[in-house]
Design a protein around this motif. Structure first.
Motif, PDB file in Angstrom:
ATOM      1  N   GLY A   1      48.456  34.080 151.450  1.00 37.77           N
ATOM      2  CA  GLY A   1      49.814  33.542 152.358  1.00 37.77           C
ATOM      3  C   GLY A   1      49.433  33.916 152.943  1.00 37.77           C
ATOM      4  O   GLY A   1      48.833  32.299 154.708  1.00 37.77           O
ATOM      5  N   GLN A   2      48.807  34.961 153.443  1.00 33.64           N
ATOM      6  CA  GLN A   2      48.559  36.026 155.140  1.00 33.64           C
ATOM      7  C   GLN A   2      47.128  34.844 155.395  1.00 33.64           C
ATOM      8  O   GLN A   2      46.154  34.593 156.788  1.00 33.64           O
ATOM      9  CB  GLN A   2      47.905  37.122 154.538  1.00 33.64           C
ATOM     10  CG  GLN A   2      48.084  37.814 156.057  1.00 33.64           C
ATOM     11  CD  GLN A   2      48.929  37.726 157.229  1.00 33.64           C
ATOM     12  OE1 GLN A   2      49.957  37.611 157.171  1.00 33.64           O
ATOM     13  NE2 GLN A   2      48.255  37.864 158.514  1.00 33.64           N
TER      14      GLN A   2
ATOM     15  N   TRP B   1      45.682  32.050 154.116  1.00 32.57           N
ATOM     16  CA  TRP B   1      46.597  30.391 154.626  1.00 32.57           C
ATOM     17  C   TRP B   1      46.067  30.450 156.249  1.00 32.57           C
ATOM     18  O   TRP B   1      45.719  30.375 157.260  1.00 32.57           O
ATOM     19  CB  TRP B   1      47.136  29.344 153.967  1.00 32.57           C
ATOM     20  CG  TRP B   1      47.420  28.571 154.721  1.00 32.57           C
ATOM     21  CD1 TRP B   1      45.716  28.083 153.947  1.00 32.57           C
ATOM     22  CD2 TRP B   1      47.922  27.921 155.380  1.00 32.57           C
ATOM     23  NE1 TRP B   1      46.394  26.368 154.605  1.00 32.57           N
ATOM     24  CE2 TRP B   1      47.669  26.434 155.617  1.00 32.57           C
ATOM     25  CE3 TRP B   1      49.326  28.338 155.831  1.00 32.57           C
ATOM     26  CZ2 TRP B   1      48.333  25.799 156.509  1.00 32.57           C
ATOM     27  CZ3 TRP B   1      49.422  27.725 156.742  1.00 32.57           C
ATOM     28  CH2 TRP B   1      49.362  25.796 157.010  1.00 32.57           C
ATOM     29  N   VAL B   2      46.998  31.284 156.273  1.00 32.00           N
ATOM     30  CA  VAL B   2      47.776  31.850 158.223  1.00 32.00           C
ATOM     31  C   VAL B   2      46.744  32.295 158.841  1.00 32.00           C
ATOM     32  O   VAL B   2      46.997  31.561 160.328  1.00 32.00           O
ATOM     33  CB  VAL B   2      48.800  32.711 157.975  1.00 32.00           C
ATOM     34  CG1 VAL B   2      48.696  32.601 159.822  1.00 32.00           C
ATOM     35  CG2 VAL B   2      50.077  32.533 157.233  1.00 32.00           C
TER      36      VAL B   2
ATOM     37  N   ARG C   1      45.637  29.404 162.092  1.00 30.01           N
ATOM     38  CA  ARG C   1      46.003  29.644 163.181  1.00 30.01           C
ATOM     39  C   ARG C   1      45.111  28.933 164.527  1.00 30.01           C
ATOM     40  O   ARG C   1      46.304  28.925 165.310  1.00 30.01           O
ATOM     41  CB  ARG C   1      45.980  31.372 163.629  1.00 30.01           C
ATOM     42  CG  ARG C   1      47.476  31.864 164.939  1.00 30.01           C
ATOM     43  CD  ARG C   1      47.219  33.240 164.246  1.00 30.01           C
ATOM     44  NE  ARG C   1      48.290  33.504 163.439  1.00 30.01           N
ATOM     45  CZ  ARG C   1      48.832  33.668 163.352  1.00 30.01           C
ATOM     46  NH1 ARG C   1      50.306  33.096 164.127  1.00 30.01           N
ATOM     47  NH2 ARG C   1      49.622  34.405 162.020  1.00 30.01           N
TER      48      ARG C   1
ATOM     49  N   LEU D   1      53.107  28.365 163.646  1.00 26.18           N
ATOM     50  CA  LEU D   1      53.344  28.709 161.930  1.00 26.18           C
ATOM     51  C   LEU D   1      54.167  30.239 162.059  1.00 26.18           C
ATOM     52  O   LEU D   1      54.039  30.798 163.053  1.00 26.18           O
ATOM     53  CB  LEU D   1      51.841  29.394 161.437  1.00 26.18           C
ATOM     54  CG  LEU D   1      50.948  28.207 161.610  1.00 26.18           C
ATOM     55  CD1 LEU D   1      49.245  28.584 161.659  1.00 26.18           C
ATOM     56  CD2 LEU D   1      51.658  26.873 160.769  1.00 26.18           C
TER      57      LEU D   1
ATOM     58  N   PRO E   1      55.183  32.028 159.268  1.00 16.07           N
ATOM     59  CA  PRO E   1      55.471  33.335 157.657  1.00 16.07           C
ATOM     60  C   PRO E   1      56.191  33.195 156.947  1.00 16.07           C
ATOM     61  O   PRO E   1      57.812  33.833 157.750  1.00 16.07           O
ATOM     62  CB  PRO E   1      54.087  33.862 157.709  1.00 16.07           C
ATOM     63  CG  PRO E   1      53.561  33.872 158.952  1.00 16.07           C
ATOM     64  CD  PRO E   1      54.799  33.394 159.430  1.00 16.07           C
TER      65      PRO E   1
END
Length: 332
Positions: free
Chosen positions: A2-3, A5-6, A10, A20, A22
């Motif tokens: 997840g981190q 993808w962010v 970004r 965004l 999370p």
């Protein structure tokens, strides 16, 4: 995952003006569904449900990062989806999956069966990560192809979120049915400035022709100027299929209820929408007010005729700018 993808998405999110947020399901502390009422009721007894509802309701779209277990999505994801109903409707959802043999794609196929029932709209763009090929020492290797795929998911998410906006708004608190099939009325906010600017340019051309002048503020205001007055006036807009069909703004000045910027797109004139919007503005009058005040061009006989038919009387003389004021006492 997840981190990753962010961080990959970004820079593009900044370009698009997208925030965004999370959210880790492990941080939500959701037990297995424990509400007594069906999620479609919107009646939530527990604080954890209300907290989850607020997070989902505030979002315009979602990207789910999920592993695969036994050809399906994790129970925690299914449980989080099952908790809510209305909050999911007409929002796009994208997937980033990871696993071994299938790179998590079977979890995504499983999830799509569920999310479509909730009226979520799955994206075509996805990211599927095969762990054996993409990781080293438990971390993703730098991979320009995966980074580009992450941006592709965000781009499609934003496009679909914009397309679905009318569907979401019709079901939200504060929206009410309009006079045309599929239309709805809601308050306009500063972010609606671009649509309002276009509407004004369309609607006030006839005013300029009737009064033989282009010195009409509505024709010249920039989106920034429109944004400023949308923050101070109470303005209602009539929408259908993402198009702003008409609007009217109101506010109280001492004991007068001022009505202005009443306009309807040219192709829908003559169908009673202007009169309907005027009635909407009148219905919102505040208790302290004693009369309603509005104005139009002194030579705009069509609009003056509408106002007179609704009980408004001219208050001569005409202003120096060529406009005429009309008033109507409020009978309580």
């Amino acid at each position: 995952m997840g981190q990753w993808w962010v961080e990959a998405a970004r820079p593009r999110a900044t370009e698009l003006g997208v925030e965004l947020v999370p959210v880790a399901l492990s941080d939500l502390d959701l037990p297995f569904l424990d509400e007594e009422e069906h999620p479609s009721s919107g009646v939530y007894r527990h604080a954890h449900t209300r907290r989850w509802s607020a997070i989902v309701d505030a979002a315009d779209g979602f990207v789910v990062v999920t592993p695969e277990y036994n050809h399906g999505m994790p129970a925690t994801l299914k449980n989080a989806l099952d908790y809510l109903g209305r909050e999911w409707a007409w929002k796009p959802i994208g997937f980033v999956s990871y696993g071994n043999t299938s790179a998590g794609t079977r979890a995504v196929e499983h999830a799509k069966q569920v999310v479509t029932t909730l009226r979520l709209v799955p994206l075509g763009a996805t990211v599927a990560i095969r762990l054996g090929d993409a990781t080293e020492d438990g971390r993703l290797r730098p991979n320009a192809v995966l980074d580009a795929a992450a941006v592709g998911v965000l781009d499609e998410l934003v496009r679909v979120a914009h397309a679905l906006r009318p569907m979401r708004e019709r079901g939200r608190t504060g929206a009410s049915p309009g006079p045309l099939p599929g239309s709805y009325l809601r308050r306009l906010v500063p972010d609606d400035a671009p649509e309002v600017t276009v509407l004004q340019r369309c609607c006030w051309v006839d005013e300029a022709i009737a009064n033989d002048t282009v010195a009409i503020p509505a024709l010249h205001e920039s989106p920034e100027q429109v944004r400023e007055w949308l923050a101070t006036w109470h303005t209602m807009g009539l929408w259908r299929d993402g198009r702003l069909l008409g609007m009217v703004r109101t506010r109280r000045v001492e004991t007068d209820w001022h009505v202005g910027r009443l306009g309807v797109v040219p192709d829908l004139r003559g169908r009673g929408l202007g009169r309907w919007l005027l009635h909407t503005a009148e219905a919102a009058v505040e208790p302290e007010c004693q009369r309603i005040v509005l104005s139009t061009g002194a030579d705009n006989q069509r609009t003056i005729g509408l106002y007179r038919s609704e009980g408004y009387q001219p208050a001569p003389p005409a202003s120096a700018d060529g406009s005429i004021c009309l008033t109507k006492d409020i009978n309580r």
